[in-house]
Design a protein around this motif. Structure first.
Motif: not given
Length: 371
Positions: A297-298, A301-302
């Motif tokens: 997911t975003a 990812t971060e």
């Protein structure tokens, strides 16, 4: 009519309440070989599991074991299956965890002591093959660790059952018999650690448990079985191509510990703070079981970027458990290691072992390309 019904109910009550100790040995056994000197020597090692469990009655095939119900000892298998004497000279070893533990509480120490013992047995010129019984819940990853760390060309075959040894239509006896046949077969040598259940022979790398209770649970999702334990003979149709056992950089090693690696699952709105917490806790690697073809997911990812900045190696697998996580320019730019077609629990083991050699993600990637 009433008398007949009462009699039938009484008979059923007696049958269902009678204790079942073990498999019945019929009187019409095939002739048992008296001179076994020409037969291969197979070590039958017990790590427990459903195949080593008894239940309160024959119809109990899901809620077995427990207080007051004895486990099945390795010698019980030999006693209950005299037909094994026609296949191999059997010696037994009991490597089960303490009875106070369950299969769901597997520890790295179990992996270590079994790998160490298998390496010792493999060096014995008098041993021709080894069968390891194990609980089906974690059998695939347990066998894969042996595939990476045991230094031998001799057959090592993992086997278990979906039903207890005392269950009606239990799959344990035939599975065990066939596993011994495979371990006794010269054709099984040099193929790495194998797994044989429901007559299918799979490699430890490729096999996955796909059903909670069905006897046809184990299969190689992408590649299928490499052979079969047919009634007339054991047959193989292909060879594994990935590195294993004697080809492995980790073969013969006795690892007291492995670098900590955790697995994270991708789903709608899966947060990255769990990854942050693991990094804060000191993990050296993480595996993200991504959606589709392997997408975090975003938020994850971060968190992955923050983890990589602290030297953590990240491997991506696909939660669909079919098909490879492919190399793409975006993943390469993000310095993500593609987990190929390994499920996350196996990718975790390979990453842990790879991290004993290097923490360079490019070098780790080579292990996932070759193993």
């Amino acid at each position: 009519m009433k008398i007949a019904v009462i009699a039938a109910l009484a008979a059923f009550t007696v049958f269902s309440s009678a204790p079942i100790a073990a498999q019945e040995i019929p009187n019409n056994l095939p002739p048992i070989t008296k001179d076994q000197s020409h037969l291969p020597h197979v070590v039958l090692m017990s790590m427990g599991g459903t195949i080593a469990s008894r239940a309160s009655d024959r119809l109990n095939i899901t809620n077995y074991g427990g207080k007051g119900i004895p486990r099945v000892d390795p010698q019980d298998w030999v006693h209950d299956m005299p037909e094994l004497a026609n296949v191999a000279r059997i010696t037994t070893e009991d490597m089960r965890p303490p009875a106070t533990r369950t299969d769901s509480s597997d520890l790295f120490e179990d992996l270590r002591r079994v790998a160490k013992r298998l390496n010792e047995l493999a060096k014995d010129p008098g041993v021709d093959g080894i069968v390891v019984t194990h609980g089906t819940n974690t059998m695939a990853e347990f066998a894969y660790y042996m595939d990476l760390t045991v230094d031998t060309d001799k057959p090592i075959v993992f086997v278990g059952s979906q039903r207890p040894w005392t269950g009606i239509s239990g799959d344990g006896p035939l599975n065990l018999y066939n596993a011994v046949r495979v371990a006794a077969s010269p054709m099984a040598g040099g193929k790495g650690v194998l797994q044989c259940m429901n007559q299918n022979i799979n490699t430890a790398r490729d096999v996955t448990k796909a059903s909670a209770y069905r006897v046809q649970t184990f299969r190689g999702v992408d590649v299928g079985a490499i052979g079969f334990a047919d009634p007339d003979k054991v047959v193989f149709y292909r060879e594994p191509t990935r590195k294993h056992t004697t080809q492995s950089a980790f073969a013969g090693m006795d690892y007291a510990t492995l670098p900590p690696v955790e697995v994270f699952y991708a789903y709608t709105d899966a947060p990255g703070y769990l990854i942050d917490a693991a990094v804060e806790h000191g993990v050296k690697g993480i595996v993200v079981d991504g959606t589709g073809a392997g997408s975090p997911t975003a938020s994850e990812t971060e968190a992955i970027k923050r983890a990589q900045a602290k030297g953590v190696v990240v491997v991506i697998t696909a939660r669909v458990h079919g098909g490879r996580v492919q190399e793409t320019p975006r993943r390469t730019e993000a310095q993500l290691v593609n987990g190929d077609n390994l499920p996350p629990e196996k990718a975790r083991l390979l990453l842990q072992l790879a991290l004993t050699k290097t923490n360079d993600w490019r070098e780790v990637k080579k292990y996932f390309d070759e193993y």
